[in-house]
Design an enzyme around this catalytic site. Structure first.
Site, PDB file in Angstrom:
ATOM      1  N   CYS A 162       0.841  -1.194   0.000  1.00  0.00           N
ATOM      2  CA  CYS A 162       0.000   0.000   0.000  1.00  0.00           C
ATOM      3  C   CYS A 162       0.879   1.248   0.000  1.00  0.00           C
ATOM      4  O   CYS A 162       2.014   1.225   0.483  1.00  0.00           O
ATOM      5  CB  CYS A 162      -0.910   0.017   1.231  1.00  0.00           C
ATOM      6  SG  CYS A 162      -2.066  -1.366   1.299  1.00  0.00           S
ATOM      7  N   THR A 163       0.343   2.336  -0.534  1.00  0.00           N
ATOM      8  CA  THR A 163       1.070   3.603  -0.536  1.00  0.00           C
ATOM      9  C   THR A 163       0.916   4.235   0.838  1.00  0.00           C
ATOM     10  O   THR A 163      -0.117   4.838   1.150  1.00  0.00           O
ATOM     11  CB  THR A 163       0.516   4.546  -1.619  1.00  0.00           C
ATOM     12  OG1 THR A 163       0.569   3.878  -2.877  1.00  0.00           O
ATOM     13  CG2 THR A 163       1.333   5.823  -1.691  1.00  0.00           C
TER      14      THR A 163
END
Length: 630
Positions: free
Chosen positions: A507-508
């Site tokens: 995930c960012t």
């Protein structure tokens, strides 16, 4: 004496302002006049032959064409020159001394009239345009002036002179710009001449009133000029000529001879402000927000704040080049959403999203174009539809496409080849490419293709509390050195960075404000860069045009950097460009499956060998020295 009466007058015109008049006024105010509130000329063509039977005066129709200097008139129409004063502030409009203002306009008509009696007729509009609410305040004035001595105290009706009326009507049809004519000694209709009328004492006036035996108030202007020209004139014959029925003649008497015949600034009574629909001497207000096409209002309103920049702050800002720029957004995630909102705020009309993902439940709170109901749906199409809901005239398109990534083996060559062809076609069709994707390797192919097509690339990348915004250099740059691209600092070819990652790596993970900061800077960098293309210089009205902007949130600092293109860059070096030009998809396919192939083509492998050999030489030299010392 029972047949004698005081001469009364009717209003000269009844105004009708078309919606197109206000739309053109809005355009001129925003694009041309800006803060200029000086007098602007207007032209109206009066149709005196087709007056509605229910009208008491000639209609004064104003449209968008009234602003044209060459307002083409039709047969039998009478041209009339006027002016408009559009104020910048509503209080200026309200607090204007209306009587003094009209008196000044009347003096101008008087000065024109004593040079040419046909020039003493005009009209004026004062206005204020509320361009945010589409409310327009205006008041029409027709300066009608009368000197005390030129008051016609008594008039006596003259028996019908149909033959003379017909001759005057025909003369006015031919001499459409004339308002008065006279009879000479031979009873012929001729142009106004004060020497002739002194003898014949017959004046014919073109009339704009339709009331029976009541001339328009413009008659006062002509009579005032007449008495100035012939100061000893007392009794005369007045012909009121109407193009349809209703012409009449009067035996008129001035109140007295003119003691101020030599005065160019006489004492005058002035009237002429039009009454509103309630019959009061007050301005009129038009609210066009409910009449105009909502899409048209939206289109103009989007540009409103941008055009206001040009009024005072940035008069040389080129908004058209921004509006006409076609933008391709590779990535419709957090960066893509914020970048697109900033782009439409700058007036960009053409945006294409490219993404192959769907909206997850964690996205809507961070990605401004999606709602909870969108979860599970394709991002690209939803992002485009969302922009159209925000601004219906937006040309927004969503394309679901997987960008072939270097270091990721081919799974379906036919499908990936189609994605490659589609991506290259999209890059060709657009002017500016934004790289807003999640991974490093997904930026390689768009960087390469954009360089091949000489397209401007704006790159934005995020860290946890840092960001990078940069523009890629192009091969056709005028400067001696080409600026570097996103991969010019690499000493290895991009590889697979997505496989075998934990959840926090997949995930960012960034501080929420970082994406907004990077997105806004990316768009502002684009707008500044476009201004240089317009001006042809490195300086811009918007300020600096940095190559790279690196921001760090832990200490709230920003660095501006500039680096040249690297001769062994795996994305923009001449050898890579040449290999792609020769092999096309075959080159891309080899690079996708074998990153080391790209290192060989770009020269990175040779460079690494040279560095390794140099290191070995240094160690051997140190060993030799140690032997000698020992």
């Amino acid at each position: 004496m029972s047949s004698e009466r005081v001469l009364n007058y009717a209003p000269a015109f009844k105004s009708f302002l078309d919606t197109s008049f206000f739309q053109e006024l809005s355009r001129l105010k925003l694009d041309v006049l800006k803060l200029d509130s000086t007098c602007q000329p207007l032209t109206v063509n009066l149709d005196l032959h087709n007056i509605p039977k229910s009208a008491d005066q000639v209609p004064l129709f104003l449209t968008n064409r009234s602003f044209e200097k060459q307002n083409n008139k039709r047969t039998n129409e009478v041209p009339l020159q006027g002016s408009i004063f559009n104020f910048n502030v509503l209080d200026e409009f309200k607090n204007l001394d209306k009587q003094l203002f009209l008196h000044q306009r009347a003096l101008e008509c008087w000065e024109d009239g004593i040079k040419d009696i046909n020039k003493c007729v005009s009209f004026v509009i004062i206005s204020f345009a509320d361009l945010k609410k589409y409310r327009f305040y205006y008041w029409l004035g027709v300066p009608c002036f009368q000197r005390p001595s030129s008051t016609v105290l008594h008039v006596r009706p003259e028996p019908s002179l149909k033959g003379l009326f017909s001759k005057c009507q025909k003369w006015f049809d031919v001499n459409y710009s004339k308002w008065v004519c006279i009879l000479d000694a031979d009873d012929e209709i001729v142009n106004y001449d004060k020497c002739i009328i002194r003898k014949t004492k017959v004046l014919a006036i073109r009339d704009t009133s339709t009331m029976e035996n009541v001339p328009s108030a413009l008659t006062k202007n002509f009579l005032s000029v007449l008495q100035y020209d012939v100061p000893d004139l007392i009794d005369f014959k007045l012909l009121i000529i109407r193009q349809n029925e209703g012409s009449f003649a009067l035996n008129a008497t001035f109140a007295s001879s003119d003691p101020q015949s030599s005065s160019s600034n006489p004492d005058m009574k002035v009237s002429g402000w039009e009454r509103n629909v309630q019959g009061k001497l007050a301005p009129r207000v038009v609210d066009l927000s409910s009449l105009l096409d909502p899409l048209k209002i939206a289109d103009q309103s989007v540009d409103l704040n941008l055009k206001l920049m040009k009024w005072r702050i940035l008069p040389d800002l080129n908004l058209d080049i921004i509006k006409n720029t076609k933008v391709l957004l590779l990535g419709a995630g957090t960066l893509g959403c914020y970048v697109s909102r900033a782009l439409i705020a700058w007036g960009v009309r053409k945006i294409t999203f490219v993404d192959n993902g769907t909206v997850s439940y964690s996205n809507p709170v961070r990605q401004a174009l999606y709602n909870f109901e969108d979860c599970g749906k394709p991002k690209a199409e939803l992002a485009a539809a969302s922009l159209k809901r925000i601004f219906p005239l937006m040309d927004a398109t969503g394309v679901k496409l997987s960008i072939p990534m270097i270091g990721h083996k081919l799974v379906n060559e036919e499908a990936q080849h189609k994605d490659f062809d589609r991506l290259r076609a999209l890059i060709k069709e657009h002017d500016i490419i934004f790289l807003l994707v999640d991974s490093r390797e997904s930026r390689w192919l768009p960087s390469l293709l954009s360089n091949i097509e000489n397209k401007t690339v704006i790159n934005a990348a995020l860290g946890f509390d840092s960001y990078l915004v940069m523009r890629h250099g192009n091969r056709d740059e005028q400067s001696s050195k080409q600026l570097g691209c996103y991969f010019c600092h690499d000493v290895v070819a991009p590889t697979d960075s997505l496989t075998d990652r934990t959840l926090d790596q997949m995930c960012t993970v960034t501080r929420p404000g970082v994406a907004m900061m990077a997105s806004s800077l990316a768009v502002e960098l684009m707008t500044s860069l476009l201004q240089t293309k317009y001006s042809g210089s490195e300086t811009t009205v918007l300020g600096d045009i940095p190559h790279q902007i690196r921001g760090f949130l832990h200490n709230f600092s920003i660095l501006k950097l500039e680096t040249p293109a690297y001769e062994h860059c795996p994305a923009c070096s001449p050898k890579v460009i040449e290999a792609f030009t020769d092999l096309g998809w075959e080159f891309v396919k080899k690079a996708l499956e074998h990153p080391l192939y790209l290192e060989e083509i770009s020269g990175l492998s040779v460079m690494k060998q040279e560095v390794e050999q140099l290191g070995n030489d240094v160690f051997e030299w140190e060993d030799d020295e140690s032997d000698e010392i020992a």
